[in-house]
Design a protein around this motif. Structure first.
Motif, PDB file in Angstrom:
ATOM      1  N   GLY A  27       0.830  -1.198   0.000  1.00 30.95           N
ATOM      2  CA  GLY A  27       0.000   0.000   0.000  1.00 30.95           C
ATOM      3  C   GLY A  27       0.862   1.245   0.000  1.00 30.95           C
ATOM      4  N   PRO A  28       0.228   2.404   0.018  1.00 30.44           N
ATOM      5  CA  PRO A  28       0.994   3.658   0.032  1.00 30.44           C
ATOM      6  C   PRO A  28       1.793   3.782   1.325  1.00 30.44           C
ATOM      7  CG  PRO A  28      -1.356   4.088   0.300  1.00 30.44           C
ATOM      8  CD  PRO A  28      -1.207   2.619   0.042  1.00 30.44           C
ATOM      9  N   GLY A  29       2.987   4.323   1.216  1.00 27.24           N
ATOM     10  CA  GLY A  29       3.821   4.532   2.388  1.00 27.24           C
ATOM     11  C   GLY A  29       4.506   3.283   2.893  1.00 27.24           C
ATOM     12  N   VAL A  30       4.534   2.227   2.065  1.00 24.24           N
ATOM     13  CA  VAL A  30       5.150   0.964   2.462  1.00 24.24           C
ATOM     14  C   VAL A  30       6.339   0.680   1.560  1.00 24.24           C
ATOM     15  CG1 VAL A  30       4.837  -1.529   2.747  1.00 24.24           C
ATOM     16  CG2 VAL A  30       2.944   0.028   3.234  1.00 24.24           C
ATOM     17  N   ARG A  31       7.466   0.313   2.169  1.00 25.39           N
ATOM     18  CA  ARG A  31       8.646  -0.103   1.412  1.00 25.39           C
ATOM     19  C   ARG A  31       9.264  -1.310   2.084  1.00 25.39           C
ATOM     20  NH1 ARG A  31      11.992   4.816  -0.907  1.00 25.39           N
ATOM     21  NH2 ARG A  31      10.356   5.746  -2.154  1.00 25.39           N
ATOM     22  N   VAL A  32       9.920  -2.125   1.268  1.00 30.01           N
ATOM     23  CA  VAL A  32      10.588  -3.324   1.758  1.00 30.01           C
ATOM     24  C   VAL A  32      12.093  -3.136   1.607  1.00 30.01           C
ATOM     25  CG1 VAL A  32      10.876  -5.806   1.420  1.00 30.01           C
ATOM     26  CG2 VAL A  32       8.623  -4.773   1.192  1.00 30.01           C
ATOM     27  N   PHE A  33      12.853  -3.547   2.629  1.00 30.55           N
ATOM     28  CA  PHE A  33      14.299  -3.373   2.660  1.00 30.55           C
ATOM     29  C   PHE A  33      14.983  -4.674   3.047  1.00 30.55           C
ATOM     30  CE2 PHE A  33      12.291   0.658   3.501  1.00 30.55           C
ATOM     31  CZ  PHE A  33      13.012   1.546   2.711  1.00 30.55           C
ATOM     32  N   ARG A  34      16.285  -4.726   2.794  1.00 39.14           N
ATOM     33  CA  ARG A  34      17.083  -5.888   3.176  1.00 39.14           C
ATOM     34  C   ARG A  34      17.829  -5.679   4.487  1.00 39.14           C
ATOM     35  NH1 ARG A  34      16.874  -9.744  -0.607  1.00 39.14           N
ATOM     36  NH2 ARG A  34      16.498  -9.095  -2.739  1.00 39.14           N
ATOM     37  N   SER A  35      17.906  -4.433   4.972  1.00 30.50           N
ATOM     38  CA  SER A  35      18.603  -4.181   6.239  1.00 30.50           C
ATOM     39  C   SER A  35      17.823  -3.192   7.097  1.00 30.50           C
ATOM     40  CB  SER A  35      20.020  -3.638   5.996  1.00 30.50           C
ATOM     41  OG  SER A  35      19.988  -2.268   5.649  1.00 30.50           O
ATOM     42  N   VAL A  36      17.993  -3.325   8.394  1.00 27.23           N
ATOM     43  CA  VAL A  36      17.341  -2.428   9.345  1.00 27.23           C
ATOM     44  C   VAL A  36      17.866  -1.006   9.162  1.00 27.23           C
ATOM     45  CG1 VAL A  36      17.092  -1.882  11.805  1.00 27.23           C
ATOM     46  CG2 VAL A  36      16.835  -4.245  11.021  1.00 27.23           C
ATOM     47  N   ALA A  37      19.165  -0.856   8.900  1.00 25.04           N
ATOM     48  CA  ALA A  37      19.747   0.480   8.725  1.00 25.04           C
ATOM     49  C   ALA A  37      19.108   1.214   7.545  1.00 25.04           C
ATOM     50  CB  ALA A  37      21.257   0.373   8.536  1.00 25.04           C
ATOM     51  N   GLU A  38      18.945   0.523   6.413  1.00 26.04           N
ATOM     52  CA  GLU A  38      18.305   1.143   5.244  1.00 26.04           C
ATOM     53  C   GLU A  38      16.856   1.522   5.554  1.00 26.04           C
ATOM     54  OE1 GLU A  38      20.279  -0.948   1.355  1.00 26.04           O
ATOM     55  OE2 GLU A  38      18.840  -2.117   2.520  1.00 26.04           O
ATOM     56  N   ALA A  39      16.167   0.634   6.234  1.00 30.50           N
ATOM     57  CA  ALA A  39      14.763   0.884   6.578  1.00 30.50           C
ATOM     58  C   ALA A  39      14.634   2.093   7.485  1.00 30.50           C
ATOM     59  CB  ALA A  39      14.168  -0.359   7.254  1.00 30.50           C
ATOM     60  N   GLU A  40      15.484   2.161   8.485  1.00 32.94           N
ATOM     61  CA  GLU A  40      15.428   3.283   9.421  1.00 32.94           C
ATOM     62  C   GLU A  40      15.787   4.594   8.730  1.00 32.94           C
ATOM     63  OE1 GLU A  40      18.195   3.957  12.970  1.00 32.94           O
ATOM     64  OE2 GLU A  40      16.379   3.082  13.856  1.00 32.94           O
ATOM     65  N   ASP A  41      16.806   4.574   7.873  1.00 29.91           N
ATOM     66  CA  ASP A  41      17.170   5.791   7.131  1.00 29.91           C
ATOM     67  C   ASP A  41      15.979   6.320   6.338  1.00 29.91           C
ATOM     68  OD1 ASP A  41      19.763   5.721   8.082  1.00 29.91           O
ATOM     69  OD2 ASP A  41      20.628   4.919   6.232  1.00 29.91           O
ATOM     70  N   TRP A  42      15.274   5.422   5.648  1.00 27.98           N
ATOM     71  CA  TRP A  42      14.117   5.847   4.864  1.00 27.98           C
ATOM     72  C   TRP A  42      13.002   6.372   5.764  1.00 27.98           C
ATOM     73  CZ3 TRP A  42       9.130   3.529   4.561  1.00 27.98           C
ATOM     74  CH2 TRP A  42       8.278   4.153   3.630  1.00 27.98           C
ATOM     75  N   LEU A  43      12.715   5.653   6.845  1.00 23.17           N
ATOM     76  CA  LEU A  43      11.632   6.078   7.733  1.00 23.17           C
ATOM     77  C   LEU A  43      11.870   7.470   8.293  1.00 23.17           C
ATOM     78  CD1 LEU A  43      10.760   2.950   9.893  1.00 23.17           C
ATOM     79  CD2 LEU A  43       9.249   4.154   8.327  1.00 23.17           C
TER      80      LEU A  43
END
Length: 123
Positions: free
Chosen positions: A97-113
């Motif tokens: 859905g909108p505002g959802v992304r999938v990442f391979r690392s916690v660091a990448e996910a946190e940077d985006w958030l």
């Protein structure tokens, strides 16, 4: 599950194999943790690390889809960290859905958030 009230960030780590009852317990915990954040409901951020999650049964995926899709607790941004393709496919089925992304690392996910969404749309 932990929350960072100053950032409006909910951190979730899921691992293992779930039952439908486990999903209900997860839902109750999520409601409690979201209530502890200092931002309006729906304006929070969620980082879900599912790297330790086993492939789930269809009834559990359906239960997670219902819980994650609940508009009362849907975050402004949801970053999901997944380890491999099959889990990625199952995760996206449950949370797409909108505002959802999938990442391979916690660091990448946190940077985006924690990035500025205005800068992202301008790029």
């Amino acid at each position: 599950m932990t929350c960072d009230p100053d950032r409006g960030l909910l951190r979730i780590t899921l691992s293992g194999f779930f039952t439908v009852d486990d999903v209900a317990a997860y839902e109750a915990a999520r409601v409690l943790h979201v209530s502890r954040l200092r931002c309006p409901i729906g304006q929070h951020l969620t980082l879900a690390d599912v790297t330790g999650l086993d492939i789930q049964t269809q009834d559990v995926v359906a239960a997670f889809t219902r819980v994650v899709g609940d508009p009362r607790y849907r975050p402004r941004r949801l970053a999901v960290v997944v380890p491999h393709t099959l889990t990625r496919i199952q995760a996206m089925r449950a949370v797409d859905g909108p505002g959802v992304r999938v990442f391979r690392s916690v660091a990448e996910a946190e940077d985006w958030l924690l990035s500025d969404p205005e800068a992202e749309t301008a790029a």
